[in-house]
Design a protein around this motif. Sequence first.
Motif, PDB file in Angstrom:
ATOM      1  N   PRO A  56       0.826  -1.205   0.000  1.00 29.71           N
ATOM      2  CA  PRO A  56       0.000   0.000   0.000  1.00 29.71           C
ATOM      3  C   PRO A  56       0.861   1.257   0.000  1.00 29.71           C
ATOM      4  CG  PRO A  56      -0.855  -1.602   1.565  1.00 29.71           C
ATOM      5  CD  PRO A  56       0.461  -2.138   1.093  1.00 29.71           C
ATOM      6  N   ILE A  57       0.450   2.228  -0.776  1.00 29.32           N
ATOM      7  CA  ILE A  57       1.171   3.494  -0.869  1.00 29.32           C
ATOM      8  C   ILE A  57       0.641   4.433   0.199  1.00 29.32           C
ATOM      9  CG2 ILE A  57       1.658   5.466  -2.356  1.00 29.32           C
ATOM     10  CD1 ILE A  57       1.257   3.562  -4.746  1.00 29.32           C
ATOM     11  N   ALA A  58       1.516   5.054   0.942  1.00 29.16           N
ATOM     12  CA  ALA A  58       1.114   5.946   2.035  1.00 29.16           C
ATOM     13  C   ALA A  58       0.294   7.109   1.487  1.00 29.16           C
ATOM     14  CB  ALA A  58       2.337   6.457   2.774  1.00 29.16           C
ATOM     15  N   ALA A  59      -0.834   7.379   2.136  1.00 25.75           N
ATOM     16  CA  ALA A  59      -1.701   8.474   1.695  1.00 25.75           C
ATOM     17  C   ALA A  59      -0.975   9.812   1.754  1.00 25.75           C
ATOM     18  CB  ALA A  59      -2.961   8.516   2.558  1.00 25.75           C
ATOM     19  N   ALA A  60      -0.011   9.925   2.670  1.00 27.03           N
ATOM     20  CA  ALA A  60       0.722  11.184   2.807  1.00 27.03           C
ATOM     21  C   ALA A  60       1.511  11.511   1.546  1.00 27.03           C
ATOM     22  CB  ALA A  60       1.662  11.101   4.006  1.00 27.03           C
ATOM     23  N   GLY A  61       1.818  10.493   0.743  1.00 28.76           N
ATOM     24  CA  GLY A  61       2.566  10.725  -0.478  1.00 28.76           C
ATOM     25  C   GLY A  61       1.707  11.068  -1.678  1.00 28.76           C
ATOM     26  N   MET A  62       0.400  11.070  -1.500  1.00 26.87           N
ATOM     27  CA  MET A  62      -0.519  11.375  -2.598  1.00 26.87           C
ATOM     28  C   MET A  62      -0.968  12.834  -2.530  1.00 26.87           C
ATOM     29  SD  MET A  62      -2.903   7.961  -2.629  1.00 26.87           S
ATOM     30  CE  MET A  62      -2.363   6.514  -1.698  1.00 26.87           C
ATOM     31  N   SER A  63      -1.406  13.353  -3.653  1.00 26.50           N
ATOM     32  CA  SER A  63      -1.936  14.716  -3.705  1.00 26.50           C
ATOM     33  C   SER A  63      -3.373  14.679  -4.202  1.00 26.50           C
ATOM     34  CB  SER A  63      -1.090  15.585  -4.639  1.00 26.50           C
ATOM     35  OG  SER A  63      -1.096  15.061  -5.965  1.00 26.50           O
ATOM     36  N   ARG A  64      -4.190  15.599  -3.715  1.00 27.39           N
ATOM     37  CA  ARG A  64      -5.610  15.618  -4.087  1.00 27.39           C
ATOM     38  C   ARG A  64      -6.001  16.981  -4.646  1.00 27.39           C
ATOM     39  NH1 ARG A  64      -9.365  12.801   0.565  1.00 27.39           N
ATOM     40  NH2 ARG A  64      -8.159  10.916   0.934  1.00 27.39           N
ATOM     41  N   VAL A  65      -6.808  16.935  -5.707  1.00 26.28           N
ATOM     42  CA  VAL A  65      -7.364  18.156  -6.294  1.00 26.28           C
ATOM     43  C   VAL A  65      -8.828  17.888  -6.629  1.00 26.28           C
ATOM     44  CG1 VAL A  65      -7.276  19.776  -8.220  1.00 26.28           C
ATOM     45  CG2 VAL A  65      -5.154  18.881  -7.253  1.00 26.28           C
ATOM     46  N   THR A  66      -9.697  18.841  -6.329  1.00 29.39           N
ATOM     47  CA  THR A  66     -11.115  18.735  -6.677  1.00 29.39           C
ATOM     48  C   THR A  66     -11.478  19.865  -7.625  1.00 29.39           C
ATOM     49  OG1 THR A  66     -11.622  17.771  -4.519  1.00 29.39           O
ATOM     50  CG2 THR A  66     -13.469  18.602  -5.788  1.00 29.39           C
ATOM     51  N   GLU A  67     -12.184  19.529  -8.703  1.00 23.68           N
ATOM     52  CA  GLU A  67     -12.566  20.515  -9.704  1.00 23.68           C
ATOM     53  C   GLU A  67     -14.076  20.517  -9.915  1.00 23.68           C
ATOM     54  OE1 GLU A  67      -8.561  19.982 -12.537  1.00 23.68           O
ATOM     55  OE2 GLU A  67     -10.509  19.219 -13.199  1.00 23.68           O
ATOM     56  N   GLY A  68     -14.633  21.662 -10.290  1.00 20.43           N
ATOM     57  CA  GLY A  68     -16.030  21.745 -10.705  1.00 20.43           C
ATOM     58  C   GLY A  68     -17.006  21.968  -9.571  1.00 20.43           C
ATOM     59  N   MET A  69     -18.226  21.487  -9.770  1.00 22.20           N
ATOM     60  CA  MET A  69     -19.308  21.681  -8.815  1.00 22.20           C
ATOM     61  C   MET A  69     -19.023  20.989  -7.488  1.00 22.20           C
ATOM     62  SD  MET A  69     -22.597  21.013 -11.327  1.00 22.20           S
ATOM     63  CE  MET A  69     -23.743  21.256  -9.946  1.00 22.20           C
ATOM     64  N   SER A  70     -19.808  21.346  -6.484  1.00 19.31           N
ATOM     65  CA  SER A  70     -19.671  20.703  -5.179  1.00 19.31           C
ATOM     66  C   SER A  70     -20.817  19.711  -4.988  1.00 19.31           C
ATOM     67  CB  SER A  70     -19.684  21.752  -4.062  1.00 19.31           C
ATOM     68  OG  SER A  70     -19.532  21.146  -2.808  1.00 19.31           O
ATOM     69  N   LEU A  71     -20.662  18.521  -5.555  1.00 21.67           N
ATOM     70  CA  LEU A  71     -21.673  17.470  -5.416  1.00 21.67           C
ATOM     71  C   LEU A  71     -21.334  16.542  -4.254  1.00 21.67           C
ATOM     72  CD1 LEU A  71     -22.213  16.579  -9.190  1.00 21.67           C
ATOM     73  CD2 LEU A  71     -23.667  17.996  -7.729  1.00 21.67           C
ATOM     74  N   MET A  72     -20.082  16.105  -4.218  1.00 17.40           N
ATOM     75  CA  MET A  72     -19.626  15.230  -3.146  1.00 17.40           C
ATOM     76  C   MET A  72     -18.380  15.840  -2.510  1.00 17.40           C
ATOM     77  SD  MET A  72     -20.197  11.362  -4.660  1.00 17.40           S
ATOM     78  CE  MET A  72     -18.558  11.307  -5.389  1.00 17.40           C
ATOM     79  N   LYS A  73     -18.009  15.300  -1.353  1.00 19.19           N
ATOM     80  CA  LYS A  73     -16.787  15.718  -0.686  1.00 19.19           C
ATOM     81  C   LYS A  73     -15.913  14.498  -0.428  1.00 19.19           C
ATOM     82  CE  LYS A  73     -18.749  19.776   1.639  1.00 19.19           C
ATOM     83  NZ  LYS A  73     -18.967  20.448   2.939  1.00 19.19           N
ATOM     84  N   THR A  74     -14.608  14.729  -0.414  1.00 19.74           N
ATOM     85  CA  THR A  74     -13.699  13.622  -0.163  1.00 19.74           C
ATOM     86  C   THR A  74     -13.842  13.128   1.262  1.00 19.74           C
ATOM     87  OG1 THR A  74     -11.954  15.195   0.377  1.00 19.74           O
ATOM     88  CG2 THR A  74     -12.010  14.362  -1.879  1.00 19.74           C
ATOM     89  N   GLY A  75     -13.811  11.807   1.424  1.00 23.03           N
ATOM     90  CA  GLY A  75     -13.834  11.210   2.745  1.00 23.03           C
ATOM     91  C   GLY A  75     -12.424  10.980   3.257  1.00 23.03           C
ATOM     92  N   SER A  76     -12.317  10.309   4.381  1.00 21.44           N
ATOM     93  CA  SER A  76     -11.012  10.115   5.015  1.00 21.44           C
ATOM     94  C   SER A  76     -10.254   8.911   4.466  1.00 21.44           C
ATOM     95  CB  SER A  76     -11.193   9.956   6.532  1.00 21.44           C
ATOM     96  OG  SER A  76     -12.040   8.845   6.815  1.00 21.44           O
ATOM     97  N   TYR A  77     -10.984   7.969   3.812  1.00 22.11           N
ATOM     98  CA  TYR A  77     -10.326   6.730   3.373  1.00 22.11           C
ATOM     99  C   TYR A  77      -9.693   6.909   1.999  1.00 22.11           C
ATOM    100  CZ  TYR A  77      -9.595   1.835   2.144  1.00 22.11           C
ATOM    101  OH  TYR A  77      -9.033   0.642   1.779  1.00 22.11           O
TER     102      TYR A  77
END
Length: 253
Positions: free
Chosen positions: A43-64
């Motif tokens: 498994p790749i550590a989540a700390a090493g990943m990057s997140r970007v959200t674009e567009g409308m606000s339909l859903m939100k990112t969860g913790s998993y």
Amino acid sequence: DGNARLDYQIDTQIFSVEKNTAGTAQRFLTGVPKCTTLSDTGPIAAAGMSRVTEGMSLMKTGSYLFAQRKNLCNRNVFAQSFTVPASLNGQVLVITPSASAEAPHTEAGYIESVWADDVNHAIRIIPDGIGPVITVNQALNDSSVVNKDTVENTTVELTSTDALSGVKTFYARVRNQDNGMSTLISAGADGKVTFVIDATDALYAGDLLIEAVSIVDTPTAKAMGFLFLRPLQKKKSTHQVLIFIMTSTSNYP
């Protein structure tokens, strides 16, 4: 476009969201670090990943967040959780997975998966984040006192309803707060939990806590209701009825 190389691996996982049909009204992009050697990884550590959200606000990112590379880094296993606001409860959302990779050997510098193929793997969800409703029968609901001197047996009837998903499991646990006795009563064929408080039964002699639990046909919401029956002036034949209904809603991917 060929096998994975140290400079060419799937490095962006994308979930696109649209109401009612496949589309890109909102996009969640997660950058996944490349393998330093072309071998399977844990498994790749989540700390090493990057997140970007674009567009409308339909859903939100969860913790998993989970990612793992397999098949000599040619295949990614990726999972992500989301939450959906109550305003979208009962509406149709279509989530389409896709991916892209930096490709310095191409003119564009990157390669994206083919959308026409991606939509074949889209999933359709109908969020249900509102817990079911638990009600108690009118005889108890309208009275603050039930006197067993005038009513030989008191019937408790609990009902649970859920407008969207339907109730899957419904039961009540009766606990005697004085002598520690308890019993679990499941809903009958009519969907109701019904039992009679019998003054001659030791289970019902004393302070009673009746805990009703209702679980809908999805794992996203449940409700718990509490009904207290407490003797007045230490008389076991007379009970004060205090009704508390609360809803606990959980949201899951």
